[in-house]
Enzyme design. Structure first.
Site, PDB file in Angstrom:
ATOM      1  N   GLY A   1       0.816  -1.208   0.000  1.00 33.48           N
ATOM      2  CA  GLY A   1       0.000   0.000   0.000  1.00 33.48           C
ATOM      3  C   GLY A   1       0.845   1.252   0.000  1.00 33.48           C
ATOM      4  N   SER A   2       0.319   2.307   0.593  1.00 36.16           N
ATOM      5  CA  SER A   2       0.958   3.621   0.525  1.00 36.16           C
ATOM      6  C   SER A   2       2.087   3.759   1.535  1.00 36.16           C
ATOM      7  CB  SER A   2      -0.083   4.720   0.772  1.00 36.16           C
ATOM      8  OG  SER A   2      -0.485   4.707   2.134  1.00 36.16           O
ATOM      9  N   VAL A   3       2.965   4.728   1.287  1.00 37.49           N
ATOM     10  CA  VAL A   3       4.079   5.002   2.198  1.00 37.49           C
ATOM     11  C   VAL A   3       3.586   5.445   3.579  1.00 37.49           C
ATOM     12  CG1 VAL A   3       6.099   6.462   2.606  1.00 37.49           C
ATOM     13  CG2 VAL A   3       5.705   5.480   0.341  1.00 37.49           C
TER      14      VAL A   3
ATOM     15  N   GLU B   1       5.718  -3.303   0.845  1.00 40.71           N
ATOM     16  CA  GLU B   1       5.768  -3.032  -0.599  1.00 40.71           C
ATOM     17  C   GLU B   1       4.936  -1.779  -0.805  1.00 40.71           C
ATOM     18  OE1 GLU B   1       5.145  -2.195  -3.926  1.00 40.71           O
ATOM     19  OE2 GLU B   1       3.679  -3.814  -4.092  1.00 40.71           O
TER      20      GLU B   1
ATOM     21  N   CYS C   1       1.828   0.277  -8.495  1.00 40.09           N
ATOM     22  CA  CYS C   1       2.860   0.922  -7.674  1.00 40.09           C
ATOM     23  C   CYS C   1       4.199   1.039  -8.384  1.00 40.09           C
ATOM     24  CB  CYS C   1       3.029   0.158  -6.369  1.00 40.09           C
ATOM     25  SG  CYS C   1       3.311  -1.608  -6.601  1.00 40.09           S
TER      26      CYS C   1
END
Length: 494
Positions: free
Chosen positions: A232-234, A254, A288
């Site tokens: 997912g997101s940072v 990831e 991504c």
């Protein structure tokens, strides 16, 4: 099944080998059909009691599964892979309805999924330690052992595939897994859970809990969870890492990317153009590792740009369940508006829109409330523009020009991300020289966005750490025990 007809009628949690309603709640969520904007499910987010039950069932199943031989686990995973192949069309259709990607792409995702299970089934029987000879006839050996109950937290762009990428190595190593899909795409992972049960895993070995941030927090902080794997997101990845650190849990992250795709003047132009489209427009650009910063050497800039625009304008947008559709809707309306906002800012900062970047309204009346846009190609881009620096996660390609190899490598690395990178050139020495300098975990030469399960996948820098796929992933779902065996008398200093 056709677009606009599906509605969820079964529970969306899976525990103890069956679909169940959660025993308590931490809120409710709605799942949409992106093609039509219809609500197709309203479901309960799992609360603390439900998470505890899922962990409890997983622990019980782990005791059984971890005692099986690698070959026994291999046979069950191979059977699960066979069932996935058999149910390919059903799974792909469910993925398309809930995610919006074309049925053509969804079928490819399912193929990658069963291949992943087959690959790790093969590795399950080959897991072994080492024997080390010590002085005096003594010796030591190592055992590679499972971790216990692992948690997988998935993203909404590849719901079924990500669940397979996380669960296959986990189960091959002898672990149990609790999987929490994105609340945007809660559906297809239930099919995987049913398939594992049909294939013969112990009840509770693969459980599904639905929910958002609160449910995820309960999983990450649970004392009996041994590992977290998150896609997912940072920002969310950072929070998961922080929560897991308090329990000293290993994590695989990831996360996002803003990957460079470098097109040298000596490239095969046709392949480079196809590579750029693959690097930007798969799954509506919601990938991504997409190569959204397309660096093109000045000598071929005009020719390359002209051909990219021509090919982009040919992409068939529409009903994702139709065979000739190649781009479906984005995941939801807020995300669509966010992507259109990026295009607006790009224009304000001086970028030129060569095609797309606007809403697309299909002619079919049932699709008029769907979340469609035309794929966008931007030129006149600079490295300091928002569209070049930030992850857009939509069908927006930014083209930048460059002169020299040294210059483009420096610019390509000027990012906090490091997930992927690509190079197109006929000069094989240059290709290897450049990828050696690129700060990215997954590099492509003369191709882009291919994902063989045999190759490790993961990032550098803020794109995360740990790997998915490949033999090395076994190390992330297992732990090493060292045993020292004395064959003589104890020599004591006392």
């Amino acid at each position: 099944m056709s677009t606009g007809t599906f509605i969820v009628s079964q529970p969306l949690n899976y525990r103890g080998g069956a679909r169940v309603d959660p025993v308590d709640a931490s809120g409710t969520e709605k799942a949409f059909e992106p093609a039509t904007g219809r609500v197709i499910a309203t479901f309960t987010c799992s609360g603390e009691k439900e998470v505890n039950l899922a962990v409890q069932d997983a622990k019980a199943a782990f005791k059984i599964w971890s005692q099986k031989s690698g070959m026994e686990r291999c046979r069950i995973l191979l059977e699960a892979a066979r069932i996935i192949r058999e149910r390919k069309e059903e799974i792909a259709t469910m993925e398309t309805i809930n995610n919006g990607k074309s049925i053509f792409e969804a079928r490819l995702d399912v193929d990658i999924s069963w291949q992943c299970l087959e690959y790790y089934a093969g590795l399950a029987g080959s897991m072994a330690g080492e024997h080390i000879q010590l002085p005096g006839g003594s010796f030591g050996y190592t055992r590679r052992e499972p971790l216990g109950v692992c948690v997988g937290i998935g993203a909404w762009n590849y719901p079924f595939q990500i669940a397979c990428w996380k669960s296959a190595p986990a189960l091959a190593c002898g672990n149990a897994m609790i999987f929490k899909p994105s609340p945007f795409t809660p559906l297809s992972v239930l099919l995987l859970a049913e398939i594992y049960t049909e294939a013969g895993v112990p009840p509770g070995l693969f459980n599904v809990v639905q929910g958002g941030a609160t449910t995820g927090q309960l999983l990450c902080q649970h004392r009996d969870v041994a590992k977290i794997s998150f896609t997912g997101s940072v920002p969310t990845g950072s929070k998961i890492m922080e929560m897991s650190a308090k329990g000293i849990k290993p994590v695989t992250l990831e996360l996002g990317g803003k990957s460079p795709l470098i097109i040298f003047s000596d490239c095969d132009m046709g392949n480079a153009v196809k590579g750029a489209l693959m690097a930007n427009f798969l799954t509506q650009g919601e990938v991504c590792c997409n190569g959204t910063r397309v660096f093109v050497q000045k000598e071929i800039l005009d020719k390359f740009t002209e051909e990219v625009v021509k090919q982009t304008q040919r992409i068939k947008i529409g009903d994702p369940l139709l065979e000739d559709t190649r781009m479906g809707p984005l995941i939801n309306r807020p995300h669509l508006e966010r992507i259109l906002g990026f295009v607006k800012v790009a224009k304000e900062q001086g970028a030129k829109v060569l095609c797309g970047g606007d809403l697309y309204v299909p002619e079919d009346p049932k699709l008029k409330e769907g979340y469609y846009m035309r794929p966008c190609v931007l030129t006149n881009c600079r490295d300091d523009m928002t569209c070049v620096k930030e992850e857009i996660f939509g069908p927006v390609m930014s083209i930048l020009s460059f002169d020299t190899e040294a210059e483009v490598v420096e610019r390509a690395n000027d990012t906090t991300f490091g997930l992927a990178a690509g190079v197109f050139t006929r000069d094989i020495q240059r290709a290897h020289r450049v990828v050696a300098e690129l700060q990215a975990g997954m590099c492509f030469i003369n191709n882009y966005n291919v994902s063989p399960v045999e190759l490790p996948f993961g990032g550098y820098k803020k794109s995360g750490f740990g790997r998915e796929n490949g033999r090395v992933t076994i190390e992330y779902y297992s732990q090493l025990k060292t045993v020292c065996v004395e064959m003589g008398d104890v020599e004591s200093v006392f």
